[in-house]
Scaffold this motif. Structure first.
Motif: not given
Lengths: 112, 114
Positions: B55-65
């Motif tokens: 539900p929450d992907k906002s913590g991923l630092p960048s689109d590499r993750f």
């Protein structure tokens, strides 16, 4: 930004003494938890206190929560060398499905 | 299994390479969390799963993750084109008693990007 901030950053005591660590946070919470971490790897859950509770005990651990001051304390009584570890508070924010927010921890050293 | 299992325990890679980190949660735990911890710092939230959905992907630092979870069990965290600032301990946790209640952590994966 960090929700929980532990104080002090580091604490060194003699075996048998009591250790007190504090945690302050910024927003309303559902619960606050304390975790212990040895050697910079996995964390172990110690105790959870809910927002409507003021004090909780577990063995040699005593946790207090003051929601008016947005602060908590963890007291370890009769410390042992094996208590040497980093201790983190983690808050469960009141707003929606927000994950636990951890502070930077207090490094406790218990000297035998 | 007895606890949360993470593999590998240590990973050294060269800048620009892709890495895949694995987490095997406690059987029956529906919630799974990924955090990372840089040296001497607190835990930084990355992503969590309820079942197979995130539900929450906002913590991923960048689109590499990116991360996925299949069958409501094993999860993999993939970092593409690794950078030196990705070096950290990646911690996985699972819980059953309720969201954000009593997380059980694995021992983590120490990632070093040279």
């Amino acid at each position: 930004s960090q929700q929980g901030e532990e104080d002090p950053q580091a604490l060194s005591i003699q075996e048998g003494e009591n250790a007190t660590m504090n945690c302050s946070y910024k927003t309303s919470i559902n619960n606050l938890q304390w975790y212990r971490q040895n050697s910079g790897r996995g964390l172990v859950h110690l105790i959870l206190i809910r927002s409507n509770e003021r004090e909780k005990h577990s063995g040699r651990l005593r946790v207090t929560l003051d929601t008016s001051k947005k602060s908590s304390s963890l007291l370890i009584t009769a410390s042992r060398a094996a208590d040497t570890a980093s201790y983190f508070c983690a808050t469960d924010p009141h707003s929606g499905n927000t994950p636990l927010v951890f502070g930077k921890g207090t490094r406790l050293s218990v000297i035998a | 299994g007895a606890g949360v299992s993470q593999s590998p325990s240590n990973k050294v890679t060269e800048k620009g390479k892709d890495v895949e980190l694995r987490c095997d949660p406690i059987s029956g735990h529906t919630a799974l969390y990924w955090y990372r911890q840089s040296l001497g710092q607190g835990l930084e939230f990355l992503i969590y799963f309820q079942g197979n959905s995130a539900p929450d992907k906002s913590g991923l630092p960048s689109d590499r993750f990116s991360a996925e979870r299949t069958g409501g069990s094993v999860s993999t965290l993939t970092i593409q084109r690794t950078q030196q600032e990705d070096s950290a301990v990646y911690l996985c946790a699972s819980s059953s008693t309720g969201f954000n209640e009593k997380l059980f952590f694995g021992s983590g994966t120490q990632l070093s990007v040279l």
